[in-house]
Design a protein around this motif. Structure first.
Motif, PDB file in Angstrom:
ATOM      1  N   ALA A 154      -4.471  10.545  -7.949  1.00 20.35           N
ATOM      2  CA  ALA A 154      -4.976   9.171  -7.966  1.00 20.35           C
ATOM      3  C   ALA A 154      -4.441   8.404  -9.176  1.00 20.35           C
ATOM      4  CB  ALA A 154      -6.500   9.160  -7.964  1.00 20.35           C
TER       5      ALA A 154
ATOM      6  N   THR B 223      -8.576  10.148  -2.182  1.00 21.34           N
ATOM      7  CA  THR B 223      -7.821  11.400  -2.175  1.00 21.34           C
ATOM      8  C   THR B 223      -8.618  12.416  -1.375  1.00 21.34           C
ATOM      9  OG1 THR B 223      -6.816  10.970  -4.337  1.00 21.34           O
ATOM     10  CG2 THR B 223      -6.861  13.260  -3.585  1.00 21.34           C
TER      11      THR B 223
ATOM     12  N   SER C  69      -3.309  11.245  -0.292  1.00 20.72           N
ATOM     13  CA  SER C  69      -3.985  10.265  -1.136  1.00 20.72           C
ATOM     14  C   SER C  69      -3.439   8.887  -0.795  1.00 20.72           C
ATOM     15  CB  SER C  69      -3.747  10.574  -2.617  1.00 20.72           C
ATOM     16  OG  SER C  69      -4.489   9.703  -3.458  1.00 20.72           O
TER      17      SER C  69
ATOM     18  N   GLY D 234      -3.536   4.489  -1.698  1.00 23.11           N
ATOM     19  CA  GLY D 234      -3.891   3.358  -2.539  1.00 23.11           C
ATOM     20  C   GLY D 234      -3.606   2.092  -1.746  1.00 23.11           C
TER      21      GLY D 234
ATOM     22  N   SER E 229       0.845  -1.199   0.000  1.00 24.01           N
ATOM     23  CA  SER E 229       0.000   0.000   0.000  1.00 24.01           C
ATOM     24  C   SER E 229       0.877   1.243   0.000  1.00 24.01           C
ATOM     25  CB  SER E 229      -0.912   0.003   1.232  1.00 24.01           C
ATOM     26  OG  SER E 229      -1.829  -1.076   1.175  1.00 24.01           O
TER      27      SER E 229
ATOM     28  N   THR F  39      -9.096   3.354  -2.562  1.00 20.15           N
ATOM     29  CA  THR F  39      -8.569   4.475  -3.339  1.00 20.15           C
ATOM     30  C   THR F  39      -9.219   5.746  -2.824  1.00 20.15           C
ATOM     31  OG1 THR F  39      -8.285   3.121  -5.333  1.00 20.15           O
ATOM     32  CG2 THR F  39      -8.349   5.509  -5.635  1.00 20.15           C
TER      33      THR F  39
ATOM     34  N   TRP G 157      -8.383   2.666 -14.256  1.00 17.74           N
ATOM     35  CA  TRP G 157      -7.989   1.258 -14.294  1.00 17.74           C
ATOM     36  C   TRP G 157      -8.370   0.554 -15.596  1.00 17.74           C
ATOM     37  CZ3 TRP G 157      -4.791  -1.198 -10.952  1.00 17.74           C
ATOM     38  CH2 TRP G 157      -4.386  -0.430  -9.854  1.00 17.74           C
TER      39      TRP G 157
ATOM     40  N   VAL H 235     -12.259   6.575 -11.058  1.00 18.86           N
ATOM     41  CA  VAL H 235     -11.347   5.481 -10.711  1.00 18.86           C
ATOM     42  C   VAL H 235     -11.458   4.368 -11.743  1.00 18.86           C
ATOM     43  CG1 VAL H 235     -10.775   3.737  -8.979  1.00 18.86           C
ATOM     44  CG2 VAL H 235     -11.451   6.044  -8.265  1.00 18.86           C
TER      45      VAL H 235
ATOM     46  N   ILE I 233      -9.380  -4.870  -8.761  1.00 21.26           N
ATOM     47  CA  ILE I 233      -9.881  -3.736  -7.995  1.00 21.26           C
ATOM     48  C   ILE I 233     -11.383  -3.603  -8.204  1.00 21.26           C
ATOM     49  CG2 ILE I 233      -9.289  -2.159  -9.909  1.00 21.26           C
ATOM     50  CD1 ILE I 233      -8.875   0.056  -7.826  1.00 21.26           C
TER      51      ILE I 233
ATOM     52  N   ARG J  16      -6.505  -4.646  -4.873  1.00 24.29           N
ATOM     53  CA  ARG J  16      -6.643  -3.258  -4.433  1.00 24.29           C
ATOM     54  C   ARG J  16      -7.939  -3.137  -3.643  1.00 24.29           C
ATOM     55  NH1 ARG J  16      -5.024   1.301  -6.564  1.00 24.29           N
ATOM     56  NH2 ARG J  16      -6.074   1.977  -4.675  1.00 24.29           N
TER      57      ARG J  16
ATOM     58  N   THR K 157     -14.407  -0.865  -8.113  1.00 22.96           N
ATOM     59  CA  THR K 157     -14.549   0.584  -8.182  1.00 22.96           C
ATOM     60  C   THR K 157     -15.998   0.991  -7.946  1.00 22.96           C
ATOM     61  OG1 THR K 157     -15.098   0.835 -10.538  1.00 22.96           O
ATOM     62  CG2 THR K 157     -12.764   0.552  -9.964  1.00 22.96           C
TER      63      THR K 157
ATOM     64  N   ALA L 173      -2.008   5.234  -8.993  1.00 25.95           N
ATOM     65  CA  ALA L 173      -2.449   3.969  -9.592  1.00 25.95           C
ATOM     66  C   ALA L 173      -1.400   3.429 -10.554  1.00 25.95           C
ATOM     67  CB  ALA L 173      -3.776   4.164 -10.317  1.00 25.95           C
TER      68      ALA L 173
END
Length: 264
Positions: free
Chosen positions: A185, A175, A115, A117, A69, A173, A217, A213, A206, A170, A208, A189
């Motif tokens: 972000a 910010t 931020s 992740g 992370s 996420t 991705w 986001v 991940i 993940r 979302t 990522a």
């Protein structure tokens, strides 16, 4: 560790246990006040925000202790309080202050982490028994993840890790306010993608709940490739309760996705 895609004042560093409360606060604030899924549903603020913060330690710490992370730090951050500057940053929330506003809680996040992740090795699964208290703060979180899981039609053997270092998951996420729109972000990522690839991971998965986001991705830097493997639209999802169909996520209306990013 810096990233060439970040503005000069920011740098990416691995999150450490000392950053736990800061990361919890950022995840809490964004999910409480800026989430297209949760903000329209859970409106009793700041009570719900405090509840989420108080129950999220295991969830956030699982990512931090994994060593996978990362966070974006503002190297020019100006502290609001002398005690925060002396400590290198402090979270100043008072869970008894029910008059605190969205901006109050943001101002009380007096630290340079801006931020996060969160991620962990897929072989080291989250202990769902320890997630029970957090599910009390976000009761529909379990419904969201369970539905995305059941709608994933892939053969589990085709993608799930069989050993460490294969698939990175993940799971956060965020910010914080006043730092949106700076590309943080996206830069974070991309950094995590490249870091995972360098460590030998073959994929990242991940979930979302935010179209921005999702866009990041699904449009990774080459040679990586992202694809949606399951979806849930909160405005359309229905379930039956006592013989009556209801939309439990109302009034939220957003497409949530599970994305599988191939690294090799």
């Amino acid at each position: 560790m810096s990233s060439p895609t970040l503005p000069p004042r920011f740098e990416i560093r691995k999150l450490e246990p000392k950053h736990l409360t800061w990361a919890q606060a950022i995840v809490t604030w964004t999910n409480s006040y800026k989430s297209p899924v949760w903000t329209p549903i859970y409106t009793d603020m700041p009570r719900n925000a405090y509840m989420l913060y108080n129950t999220s330690a295991y969830f956030v710490n699982h990512g931090i202790t994994s060593g996978h992370s990362w966070g974006v730090f503002d190297t020019e951050y100006e502290y609001k309080h002398p005690e925060s500057a002396q400590a290198g940053g402090r979270l100043l929330w008072d869970p008894s202050d029910m008059s605190a506003t969205e901006d109050d809680l943001l101002d009380q996040m007096d630290f340079p982490l801006v931020s996060v992740g969160l991620a962990y090795d897929g072989i080291n699964e989250i202990d769902m028994a320890q997630m029970t208290v957090m599910m009390e703060a976000l009761p529909l979180l379990g419904t969201l993840f369970h539905t995305l899981e059941t709608r994933d039609q892939r053969d589990p053997a085709s993608w799930k890790p069989k050993a460490a270092g294969e698939v990175l998951l993940r799971n956060g996420t965020s910010t914080r306010g006043r730092y949106e729109g700076m590309g943080l972000a996206k830069a974070l990522a991309h950094f995590i993608m490249r870091d995972a690839a360098a460590k030998g991971f073959r994929a990242i998965q991940i979930e979302t709940a935010n179209r921005a986001v999702e866009h990041i991705w699904l449009n990774p830097p080459p040679p990586f490739k992202g694809e949606i493997v399951s979806t849930l639209h909160t405005g359309e999802f229905e379930e039956e309760v006592d013989g009556v169909k209801v939309k439990p996520f109302a009034p939220s209306s957003v497409l949530c996705t599970k994305i599988y990013l191939t690294l090799v």
